[in-house]
Scaffold this motif. Structure first.
Motif, mmCIF file in Angstrom:
data_model
loop_
_atom_site.group_PDB
_atom_site.id
_atom_site.type_symbol
_atom_site.label_atom_id
_atom_site.label_comp_id
_atom_site.label_asym_id
_atom_site.label_seq_id
_atom_site.Cartn_x
_atom_site.Cartn_y
_atom_site.Cartn_z
ATOM 1 N N UNK A 8 62.568 82.544 27.524
ATOM 2 C CA UNK A 8 61.131 80.728 27.496
ATOM 3 C C UNK A 8 62.085 79.619 28.980
ATOM 4 N N UNK A 9 63.473 80.104 29.205
ATOM 5 C CA UNK A 9 63.086 78.902 30.535
ATOM 6 C C UNK A 9 62.333 79.372 31.833
ATOM 7 N N UNK A 10 62.268 80.374 31.837
ATOM 8 C CA UNK A 10 61.420 81.373 33.215
ATOM 9 C C UNK A 10 60.287 80.516 33.067
ATOM 10 N N UNK A 11 59.807 80.613 31.756
ATOM 11 C CA UNK A 11 58.316 80.277 31.408
ATOM 12 C C UNK A 11 58.051 79.249 31.607
ATOM 13 N N UNK A 12 59.333 77.820 31.233
ATOM 14 C CA UNK A 12 59.357 76.520 31.155
ATOM 15 C C UNK A 12 59.511 76.172 32.690
ATOM 16 N N UNK A 13 59.618 77.028 33.997
ATOM 17 C CA UNK A 13 60.391 76.463 34.583
ATOM 18 C C UNK A 13 59.138 75.868 35.560
ATOM 19 N N UNK A 14 59.006 75.268 36.611
ATOM 20 C CA UNK A 14 57.931 74.915 37.617
ATOM 21 C C UNK A 14 58.362 76.037 38.772
ATOM 22 N N UNK A 15 58.519 76.995 39.030
ATOM 23 C CA UNK A 15 58.719 78.017 39.835
ATOM 24 C C UNK A 15 57.451 79.675 39.696
ATOM 25 N N UNK A 16 57.319 80.420 40.128
ATOM 26 C CA UNK A 16 56.596 80.939 40.548
ATOM 27 C C UNK A 16 56.710 82.108 38.919
ATOM 28 N N UNK A 17 56.211 82.331 38.201
ATOM 29 C CA UNK A 17 56.455 83.465 36.601
ATOM 30 C C UNK A 17 56.808 82.129 36.155
ATOM 31 N N UNK A 18 56.873 81.346 36.602
ATOM 32 C CA UNK A 18 56.537 79.994 34.775
ATOM 33 C C UNK A 18 55.510 79.467 34.946
ATOM 34 N N UNK A 19 54.722 79.034 33.118
ATOM 35 C CA UNK A 19 53.716 79.024 32.874
ATOM 36 C C UNK A 19 53.765 77.541 33.027
ATOM 37 N N UNK A 20 54.443 76.560 32.873
ATOM 38 C CA UNK A 20 54.205 75.003 33.474
ATOM 39 C C UNK A 20 54.065 74.895 34.833
ATOM 40 N N UNK A 21 54.514 75.984 35.879
ATOM 41 C CA UNK A 21 53.608 75.685 37.729
ATOM 42 C C UNK A 21 52.349 76.318 37.010
ATOM 43 N N UNK A 22 51.911 76.832 36.634
ATOM 44 C CA UNK A 22 50.611 77.659 36.748
ATOM 45 C C UNK A 22 49.752 76.270 35.813
ATOM 46 N N UNK A 23 49.723 75.948 34.439
ATOM 47 C CA UNK A 23 49.076 74.974 34.012
ATOM 48 C C UNK A 23 49.236 73.741 34.143
ATOM 49 N N UNK A 56 51.945 88.225 32.902
ATOM 50 C CA UNK A 56 52.536 89.336 32.159
ATOM 51 C C UNK A 56 52.907 90.867 33.304
ATOM 52 N N UNK A 57 51.086 90.815 33.484
ATOM 53 C CA UNK A 57 50.564 91.896 34.337
ATOM 54 C C UNK A 57 51.288 91.944 35.167
ATOM 55 N N UNK A 58 51.808 90.635 36.471
ATOM 56 C CA UNK A 58 52.259 90.760 37.678
ATOM 57 C C UNK A 58 53.354 90.267 37.575
ATOM 58 N N UNK A 59 53.754 90.590 36.244
ATOM 59 C CA UNK A 59 55.703 90.725 36.144
ATOM 60 C C UNK A 59 56.315 89.425 36.953
ATOM 61 N N UNK A 60 57.267 88.730 36.434
ATOM 62 C CA UNK A 60 58.424 87.677 36.864
ATOM 63 C C UNK A 60 58.867 87.989 38.212
ATOM 64 N N UNK A 61 58.331 87.066 39.074
ATOM 65 C CA UNK A 61 59.167 87.714 40.653
ATOM 66 C C UNK A 61 60.543 88.011 40.661
ATOM 67 N N UNK A 62 61.351 88.378 40.848
ATOM 68 C CA UNK A 62 63.037 88.466 41.090
ATOM 69 C C UNK A 62 63.731 87.706 41.639
ATOM 70 N N UNK A 63 62.369 86.604 42.468
ATOM 71 C CA UNK A 63 63.794 85.212 42.814
ATOM 72 C C UNK A 63 63.625 84.222 42.013
#
Length: 445
Positions: free
Chosen positions: A284-299, A350-357
């Motif tokens: 949840x923290x990752x998806x809310x983050x303004x980082x690569x892999x975060x949906x908040x950043x994407x949308x 989900x397909x690309x995966x969460x960036x390790x960083x």
């Protein structure tokens, strides 16, 4: 202000899916309770405080919207009215879809006195019909206040009906004004007598008190058990239901139309609850983050389709997780377009995966929620708060070692695996909230 006048439902692309469950014939969750004469006592000694807290958790099942909440109000008033009138300390109560929870607290409190007061919730409700009617009016005011201050709670209750159809959790805890006005004292007394059994409850004591003193006080209620022999919590499992995509329109006179998207997924295999909850919290923290892999950043930033976005995960049991998202579309974006963008971003991530960083950075944030394991007082406070949260949902509270070992269960591969499953098939409810026509065309399959 919610109108609640229009409720259009369309079921789209039904996919059969059964969830493993222990289910009663009428679709209710499996039976809860302990063997007669046993107790569930959870002790959290705290020598550096002068406050003593006693909590009682009563599991229940009811098919009547709002009834358990009404019972909780009446049982609490019946038990604590003299305590409150004399200003002897603090006390309160609340209900959710699983338990009615009562607590009492005092500085330099005597455990016998506190238990002697809170034990009143198990006695027959001793209130007049007039008082019960007045309390019903208070609950109506509570509904209106919550409708204004926290409309998301109301939306969650309304969409629970579709998301958890056939399961008791779909029954609204607060209900709507019509439900509340239909409640009566005889109903409340019946549910109270059926559920408020000492042998079925759980107890938590926190503060500067010994285990022996707490057990002696609980013995006043007929409990004959040691804390170490506490009966296990038997968490009711979610009942079977088909997986569907359901679209709902809820009328609202607020011009700021928005969407609530919810999906519950049965995972491929069971995972211990605390491990799954920690992984879901990190995701949840990752998806809310303004980082690569975060949906908040994407949308919100990359695509600029969401003016605001809230996203959270809720672990139901060892094999079922809910992913939810609430968003307001950006200027020129329709509600269906926002949903399409969210689902597309979810699948792509989900397909690309969460960036390790991103994973490494957010894990550092996630683990800061845990206490300093070398500080006994801090650990006791943390574990007490966690136990209250778990018991409120009628779950077995974890021990310290279980929580300490969670850090090693947050591998990137496990988080990616959870995300992939949440992006796949599940029971999905999409609620468009706004004026008529706000989601034009969205109700078509």
């Amino acid at each position: 202000m919610r109108l609640g006048l229009t409720r259009s439902v369309t079921t789209v692309a039904a996919i059969a899916m059964l969830m493993s469950a222990t289910c009663l014939p009428n679709g209710a969750w499996s039976e809860v309770g302990a063997e007669p004469g046993t107790s569930r006592l959870y002790m959290f000694p705290q020598n550096d405080t002068d406050r003593l807290d006693v909590h009682v958790f009563v599991p229940y099942r009811s098919e009547v919207p709002g009834l358990a909440h009404y019972v909780e109000h009446l049982a609490w008033h019946s038990a604590t009215k003299d305590w409150v009138r004399q200003g002897l300390g603090r006390t309160g109560a609340w209900a959710n879809a699983h338990t009615m929870h009562y607590w009492i607290s005092a500085r330099n409190g005597n455990v016998d006195e506190l238990v002697g007061t809170i034990r009143g919730v198990f006695k027959p409700i001793a209130l007049s019909e007039r008082f019960a009617l007045t309390e019903r009016e208070i609950i109506l005011r509570e509904y209106r206040q919550r409708e204004i201050e926290n409309p998301l709670n109301q939306l969650l209750e309304e969409t629970n009906v579709e998301l958890y159809s056939g399961n008791p959790v779909a029954v609204p805890v607060l209900g709507n004004p019509k439900d509340i006005e239909a409640l009566d004292l005889s109903q409340a007394r019946k549910l109270h007598s059926d559920t408020h059994l000492v042998s079925s409850a759980a107890f938590l004591v926190y503060g500067n008190v010994s285990e022996s003193a707490a057990l002696r006080a609980l013995g006043m209620m007929g409990l004959q058990a040691n804390a170490g022999d506490a009966a296990a919590i038997r968490r009711p499992k979610i009942g079977p239901f088909s997986s569907e995509r359901i679209v709902v329109h809820l009328a609202d006179d607020d011009p700021a139309s928005h969407v609530l998207w919810r999906r519950v997924v049965r995972l491929k295999e069971e995972t211990p609850y605390e491990v799954l909850a920690s992984r879901a919290g990190l995701l949840g923290l990752i998806l809310r983050a303004n980082r690569p892999g975060g949906l908040a950043k994407a949308l919100q930033f990359d695509q600029a389709v969401a003016r605001s976005l809230r996203l959270w995960l809720h672990v139901i049991d060892d094999q079922h997780v809910e992913l939810s998202f609430q968003g307001h579309p950006d200027q020129g974006v329709t509600l269906p377009e926002l949903v399409e963008a969210f689902e597309r971003a979810l699948v792509q991530t989900a397909r690309s995966g969460i960036p390790r960083k991103t994973h490494e950075k957010v894990v550092g944030q996630h683990v800061r929620q845990w206490p300093d394991w070398e500080d006994e007082a801090e650990v006791s406070k943390y574990m007490k708060a966690l136990a209250i949260e778990r018991l409120s949902e009628w779950r077995q509270p974890p021990d310290v070692e279980t929580v300490r070992n969670l850090h090693g269960q947050l591998e990137l591969s496990k988080i990616d695996g959870l995300l992939r499953q949440l992006s796949g098939d599940g029971r999905t409810v999409v609620a468009f909230i706004g004026r008529e026509g706000a989601a034009e065309g969205a109700l078509q399959p």
